[in-house]
Structures are given as structure tokens and as C-alpha cells.
Design a protein around this motif. Structure first.
Motif, PDB file in Angstrom:
ATOM      1  N   ARG A 142       1.078  -1.370   0.098  1.00  0.00           N
ATOM      2  CA  ARG A 142      -0.046   0.065   0.134  1.00  0.00           C
ATOM      3  C   ARG A 142       0.971   1.332  -0.061  1.00  0.00           C
ATOM      4  O   ARG A 142       0.581   1.975  -0.715  1.00  0.00           O
ATOM      5  CB  ARG A 142      -0.893  -0.003   1.329  1.00  0.00           C
ATOM      6  CG  ARG A 142      -1.928   1.118   1.386  1.00  0.00           C
ATOM      7  CD  ARG A 142      -2.551   1.326   2.437  1.00  0.00           C
ATOM      8  NE  ARG A 142      -3.694   2.216   2.387  1.00  0.00           N
ATOM      9  CZ  ARG A 142      -3.374   3.575   2.812  1.00  0.00           C
ATOM     10  NH1 ARG A 142      -2.134   3.932   3.135  1.00  0.00           N
ATOM     11  NH2 ARG A 142      -4.300   4.519   2.685  1.00  0.00           N
ATOM     12  N   MET A 161       1.091   3.828  -3.200  1.00  0.00           N
ATOM     13  CA  MET A 161       0.861   5.153  -3.206  1.00  0.00           C
ATOM     14  C   MET A 161       1.677   6.138  -3.387  1.00  0.00           C
ATOM     15  O   MET A 161       1.441   7.418  -3.731  1.00  0.00           O
ATOM     16  CB  MET A 161       0.371   5.414  -1.581  1.00  0.00           C
ATOM     17  CG  MET A 161      -1.024   4.832  -1.141  1.00  0.00           C
ATOM     18  SD  MET A 161      -2.506   5.287  -2.027  1.00  0.00           S
ATOM     19  CE  MET A 161      -2.692   7.083  -1.301  1.00  0.00           C
ATOM     20  N   ILE A 193       3.526   5.857  -6.118  1.00  0.00           N
ATOM     21  CA  ILE A 193       3.664   5.909  -7.585  1.00  0.00           C
ATOM     22  C   ILE A 193       2.772   7.254  -8.190  1.00  0.00           C
ATOM     23  O   ILE A 193       1.620   7.615  -7.762  1.00  0.00           O
ATOM     24  CB  ILE A 193       2.967   4.777  -8.088  1.00  0.00           C
ATOM     25  CG1 ILE A 193       3.999   3.482  -8.028  1.00  0.00           C
ATOM     26  CG2 ILE A 193       2.688   4.837  -9.959  1.00  0.00           C
ATOM     27  CD1 ILE A 193       3.311   2.332  -8.334  1.00  0.00           C
ATOM     28  N   ALA A 194       3.011   8.053  -9.086  1.00  0.00           N
ATOM     29  CA  ALA A 194       2.527   9.251  -9.697  1.00  0.00           C
ATOM     30  C   ALA A 194       1.069   8.880 -10.093  1.00  0.00           C
ATOM     31  O   ALA A 194       1.039   7.660 -10.766  1.00  0.00           O
ATOM     32  CB  ALA A 194       3.363   9.806 -10.920  1.00  0.00           C
ATOM     33  N   PRO A 195       0.068   9.622  -9.905  1.00  0.00           N
ATOM     34  CA  PRO A 195      -1.256   9.457 -10.051  1.00  0.00           C
ATOM     35  C   PRO A 195      -1.472   9.098 -11.672  1.00  0.00           C
ATOM     36  O   PRO A 195      -2.280   8.305 -12.103  1.00  0.00           O
ATOM     37  CB  PRO A 195      -1.882  10.645  -9.777  1.00  0.00           C
ATOM     38  CG  PRO A 195      -1.145  11.200  -8.600  1.00  0.00           C
ATOM     39  CD  PRO A 195       0.248  10.826  -8.880  1.00  0.00           C
ATOM     40  N   GLU A 196      -0.873   9.803 -12.323  1.00  0.00           N
ATOM     41  CA  GLU A 196      -0.819   9.456 -13.888  1.00  0.00           C
ATOM     42  C   GLU A 196      -0.287   8.558 -14.443  1.00  0.00           C
ATOM     43  O   GLU A 196      -0.808   8.030 -15.579  1.00  0.00           O
ATOM     44  CB  GLU A 196      -0.222  10.891 -14.641  1.00  0.00           C
ATOM     45  CG  GLU A 196       1.185  11.041 -14.708  1.00  0.00           C
ATOM     46  CD  GLU A 196       1.725  11.695 -13.436  1.00  0.00           C
ATOM     47  OE1 GLU A 196       2.905  12.282 -13.230  1.00  0.00           O
ATOM     48  OE2 GLU A 196       0.912  12.068 -12.339  1.00  0.00           O
ATOM     49  N   TYR A 233      -0.420   5.442 -12.641  1.00  0.00           N
ATOM     50  CA  TYR A 233      -1.001   4.543 -11.748  1.00  0.00           C
ATOM     51  C   TYR A 233      -2.169   3.535 -12.647  1.00  0.00           C
ATOM     52  O   TYR A 233      -2.038   2.283 -12.549  1.00  0.00           O
ATOM     53  CB  TYR A 233      -1.986   4.837 -10.645  1.00  0.00           C
ATOM     54  CG  TYR A 233      -2.500   3.860  -9.984  1.00  0.00           C
ATOM     55  CD1 TYR A 233      -1.861   3.192  -8.881  1.00  0.00           C
ATOM     56  CD2 TYR A 233      -3.950   3.633  -9.943  1.00  0.00           C
ATOM     57  CE1 TYR A 233      -2.565   1.808  -8.354  1.00  0.00           C
ATOM     58  CE2 TYR A 233      -4.680   2.597  -9.222  1.00  0.00           C
ATOM     59  CZ  TYR A 233      -3.925   1.721  -8.611  1.00  0.00           C
ATOM     60  OH  TYR A 233      -4.420   0.755  -7.737  1.00  0.00           O
ATOM     61  N   PRO A 234      -2.632   4.304 -13.766  1.00  0.00           N
ATOM     62  CA  PRO A 234      -3.857   3.570 -14.315  1.00  0.00           C
ATOM     63  C   PRO A 234      -3.253   2.547 -15.225  1.00  0.00           C
ATOM     64  O   PRO A 234      -3.685   1.383 -15.876  1.00  0.00           O
ATOM     65  CB  PRO A 234      -4.667   4.462 -15.290  1.00  0.00           C
ATOM     66  CG  PRO A 234      -4.588   5.693 -14.401  1.00  0.00           C
ATOM     67  CD  PRO A 234      -3.081   5.661 -13.609  1.00  0.00           C
ATOM     68  N   THR A 237       8.260   7.041 -11.655  1.00  0.00           N
ATOM     69  CA  THR A 237       7.723   8.130 -11.064  1.00  0.00           C
ATOM     70  C   THR A 237       8.945   8.902 -10.520  1.00  0.00           C
ATOM     71  O   THR A 237       9.071  10.139 -10.740  1.00  0.00           O
ATOM     72  CB  THR A 237       7.176   7.627  -9.932  1.00  0.00           C
ATOM     73  OG1 THR A 237       6.043   6.840 -10.391  1.00  0.00           O
ATOM     74  CG2 THR A 237       6.679   8.745  -9.069  1.00  0.00           C
TER      75      THR A 237
END
Length: 278
Positions: free
Chosen positions: A124, A128, A130-133, A135-136, A153
Motif C-alpha cells: 500500500r 501510493m 507512484i505518480a497518479p498519472e 497508476y492506471p 515516477t
């Protein structure tokens, strides 16, 4: 434990390294000699570039590599100047196609042998970070893929050695905060299609094996029966988890806490020291 190889040089058919050597990667999938497990049958993958600097193709499956007819066909007919191949032994995550190596993002591919110790406890916190962009784009559930996206990242595309040092430092810091004594165990390789970087490191300083081939011109003189007829340039290099042939002078063991970088006409080796991001 997993086994892997990476090649860069003049284009060759992938079967020349995956299938043909005495102790080929396919042989290692059944009879690995360096490491804890003999069999690496939890899937496989290959990533290859059609030319330097373009997006790579990736082919992988959950079947054991030694019995896959499609891999045999692909390796016989695809010629590439830079490719990676990996046979997997799961460290606990599911045997599924998205967990097979190598992993790809844009022009980058990444493969790993090793483990983040007690990954389920650290997952977890690491995810968390990792860059939000980015993650997908994570498709599987392995620690290896999380390491890749942490490195992305932390600047893999601009500064690969620095990004991997920051990634390893972050994993260590996170592990120690959860009382994990030796969080990182890794031999890994990554490429953008122009250069090939390989890393050997573990927190306990007892890392998984990693070897580099030596100069091809010297090898042709030492072992003409093996190399004379192969269409491989003098600047070609092979990086492996364990040697493909037992020949004197063929392999250079990468020292502990070291990374290497290869591109046409260049081979360098440098110390590797994890540095947690600030």
C-alpha cells in the motif's frame, strides 16, 4: 527466483540466445543452476525492438516456456538489435499474463529477478508513492511491476541509474519503517531501445547472480568453434542471470552493488548506491 537475458548489438534471431546455447534460457527454465529454484515454469515473456529507439513489442504467456510452440516460432523468425527474455518463478503473486515480465511503458521495458521482502505489508505504501498519472497503467499485482512504476515516477526516463537508486532507497526506507530487515533483492534490466541498463543489488549484499558477456572480438579468437559463424557484431553484449555456456573467458560476473550500461560502441560499469528520494 527467475531467469532472464538481455541482448544488444547487430540484429540476430532471438532463438540464437533463447534456444540454441548449451545452457539456453529454455534450458534454465527447467534446470537453473544459480539460485534457490531449479524450475522456472510460472510463465515467460519476450520484449523486442524492431529498431533502436522505437516502441517495443511484448509477447508473454503463463505457460512454461519450454513447451510453448508460439515462442519457438517467434524466436526463430524475429531478428532484433535489442531484446529481453524472461522465465518466471513466482515469489507469491498470481500466475497470470499481466504478471509475466517484461513490463512495458512507452518505449521502456523492464524485467526483474528478486523480491521485495514482505511485499504484501509494504504494497500500500509503495503503490501510493507512484505518480497518479502512471497508476492506471499498472496491469498486474507483482512487486516487480511496482518497482518499475516507482522508477518511472522517480525519473527513469531522464536519469535511469538515479531513478533506480531512488526506487531502491524508497523500498528500503519503507521496509525498515515496517521492521523488514532486508527489503530489496534484485537483478534487473531496463531499456529505452537505445541503451540497456542492468543492476545488481540487495539490502543484505548477497544479490542474485548477474553476468555480462566479454568482448566479442576476443571471444571469436578464443572460441572460434562457437562464435566464428554467428552474425554478431564485435560491440554486441549479452547480460544474463546465469551463463549460457561454460567457456573460459566468456562471462564477466557483475559485482555486488553495481550497474552497467551498454549502447553501440560503449560499455560502462558503475557502483550502485540506493538514495531515498527527498
Amino acid at each position: 527466483m527467475c531467469r532472464w537475458l538481455a541482448y544488444t548489438g547487430s540484429p540476430i534471431a532471438m532463438e540464437k540466445l533463447i534456444y540454441e546455447p548449451e545452457h539456453s534460457l529454455i534450458d534454465q527454465s527447467l534446470h537453473a543452476r544459480y539460485g534457490d529454484e531449479t524450475v522456472n515454469g510460472d510463465g515467460f515473456g519476450v520484449g523486442y525492438y524492431a529498431d533502436y529507439g522505437v516502441s517495443p513489442a511484448v509477447f508473454k504467456d503463463t505457460k512454461p516456456a519450454w513447451g510453448d510452440r508460439n515462442l519457438r516460432e517467434l524466436a526463430r523468425h524475429v531478428r532484433s538489435p535489442l531484446f529481453m527474455a524472461h522465465v518466471r518463478a513466482s515469489s507469491g503473486t498470481a500466475i497470470q499474463q499481466t504478471n509475466c515480465h517484461p513490463f512495458r511503458y512507452g518505449t521502456w521495458i523492464w524485467m526483474h529477478n528478486g523480491v521485495i521482502s514482505e511485499f504484501s505489508r509494504l504494497k500500500r505504501d509503495l503503490v501510493m508513492a507512484i505518480a497518479p498519472e502512471l497508476y492506471p497503467s499498472i496491469e498486474g499485482s507483482t512487486d516487480s511491476e511496482v518497482m518499475f512504476f516507482l522508477a518511472l515516477t522517480l525519473g527513469l526516463q531522464e536519469d535511469p541509474p538515479g531513478a533506480v537508486e531512488r526506487m531502491a532507497g524508497l523500498v528500503e526506507r519503507t521496509g525498515w519503517s515496517h521492521n523488514v530487515e532486508h527489503p530489496v533483492q534484485m537483478s534487473l534490466s531496463t531499456s529505452n531501445g537505445e541503451r540497456l541498463w542492468s543492476f545488481r543489488y540487495s539490502t543484505e549484499r548477497h544479490s542474485r547472480s548477474l553476468f555480462h558477456s566479454t568482448n566479442m572480438e576476443s571471444l571469436r579468437k578464443l572460441h572460434p568453434e562457437v562464435f566464428e559463424l554467428l552474425e554478431i557484431s564485435d560491440e554486441a553484449r549479452v547480460v544474463v542471470s546465469e551463463p549460457l555456456r561454460d567457456l573460459p573467458g566468456l562471462w564477466l560476473e557483475v559485482p555486488e552493488s553495481t550497474y552497467t550500461v551498454v549502447k553501440p560502441g560503449m560499455f560502462e560499469m558503475h557502483p550502485f548506491t540506493p538514495k531515498p528520494p527527498k
